[in-house]
Design an enzyme around this catalytic site. Structure first.
Site, PDB file in Angstrom:
ATOM      1  N   ASP A  20       0.821  -1.210   0.000  1.00 48.38           N
ATOM      2  CA  ASP A  20       0.000   0.000   0.000  1.00 48.38           C
ATOM      3  C   ASP A  20       0.858   1.263   0.000  1.00 48.38           C
ATOM      4  O   ASP A  20       2.040   1.246   0.359  1.00 48.38           O
ATOM      5  CB  ASP A  20      -0.867   0.044   1.266  1.00 48.38           C
ATOM      6  CG  ASP A  20      -2.023  -0.944   1.215  1.00 48.38           C
ATOM      7  OD1 ASP A  20      -2.053  -1.797   0.305  1.00 48.38           O
ATOM      8  OD2 ASP A  20      -2.891  -0.855   2.098  1.00 48.38           O
ATOM      9  N   HIS A  63       3.841  -2.169   3.085  1.00 48.20           N
ATOM     10  CA  HIS A  63       3.884  -0.843   2.455  1.00 48.20           C
ATOM     11  C   HIS A  63       5.208  -0.709   1.706  1.00 48.20           C
ATOM     12  O   HIS A  63       6.254  -1.097   2.242  1.00 48.20           O
ATOM     13  CB  HIS A  63       3.747   0.247   3.515  1.00 48.20           C
ATOM     14  CG  HIS A  63       2.432   0.209   4.221  1.00 48.20           C
ATOM     15  ND1 HIS A  63       2.151  -0.708   5.207  1.00 48.20           N
ATOM     16  CD2 HIS A  63       1.307   0.946   4.051  1.00 48.20           C
ATOM     17  CE1 HIS A  63       0.907  -0.525   5.627  1.00 48.20           C
ATOM     18  NE2 HIS A  63       0.373   0.468   4.951  1.00 48.20           N
TER      19      HIS A  63
HETATM   20 ZN   LIG Z   1      -2.537   3.228   3.299  1.00 50.67          ZN
END
Ligand SMILES: [Zn+2]
Length: 231
Positions: free
Chosen positions: A54, A196
């Site tokens: 993400d 991430h």
């Molecule tokens: Zn996020």
């Protein structure tokens, strides 16, 4: 099999039929998916997990991450932020060229759950348009920032919301060993792992997770493979 699981199978089947029947029409889909709805659709007996990244693309990390994924022959799913996609279109193109899936993670990483419906839809639509302009394809998958969405959000877009099963909070700990240990402790067949791509520690953790799970016989797939694998 629980009633919820059965309902999810039927929702998936109904979705497939609707998508075919709708043709060029845009239909509303408000559908949350995680591993609970996926395990039952797995038929191969092969252990599968999906890595998701993400908040990118990241000018610091995404390129190296893509390189490492390619070396390991792993396809992943990237939930990108619209304004970053706009700023780094070459990275979006590279993600696509390498065969990964690109999903929508809102335009400015806002909590869609507290916006007006109009503004929430605008965040999603704007990001879809940016991704389309770069890749020529509209994203099929949405991951709302913080997993926060709102009931009955009807943006007249044909998308499926994808959550996650394993969250090592890599953005917070920023420590490769801690991220690896948390994932290796929690992961099971059919899980979606949340990472991430803006941190070196997350990238290095991803590589070690891949190496260790592949050694255990796991295969890494994109989220669409898990969601649409029907019995
Ligand atoms: Zn996020």
């Amino acid at each position: 099999m629980s009633r919820i699981r059965k309902a999810l199978i039927w929702m998936n089947l109904a979705l497939a039929v609707l998508v075919i029947a709708a043709g060029a029409c845009r239909i509303r889909v408000n559908h949350l998916v995680n591993a609970e709805s996926m395990n039952i659709k797995k038929t191969s007996g092969i252990k599968e997990v999906a890595l998701t990244f993400d908040d990118g693309p990241s000018p610091e990390c995404t390129k190296d991450l893509l390189e490492g994924l390619k070396e390991r022959n792993v396809k992943a799913t990237f939930f990108v932020i619209g304004e970053k996609a706009e700023a780094y279109p070459d990275l979006i193109k590279k993600i696509q060229d390498d065969g990964h899936i690109i999903g929508n993670h809102s335009y400015t990483h806002v909590n869609l759950g507290i916006l007006s419906k109009k503004d929430a839809c605008e965040q999603i639509r704007k990001t879809n348009d940016v991704i389309y302009q770069i890749t020529g394809e509209y994203p099929q998958f949405l991951r709302s920032p913080f997993g926060s969405t709102q009931k009955n959000l009807d943006c007249q877009m044909n998308m499926i919301e994808v959550l996650w099963d394993v969250d090592p909070r890599d953005w917070e700990v920023q420590n490769k060993e801690k991220v690896v240990n948390k994932v290796m402790t929690d992961v099971k067949d059919g899980d979606i792992i949340l990472l991430h791509d803006g941190y070196d520690s997350s990238m290095l953790a991803a590589f070690e997770i891949i190496d260790r799970l592949q050694a255990q016989g796991y295969e890494f797939v994109t989220v669409d493979k898990l969601i649409f694998e029907l019995p």
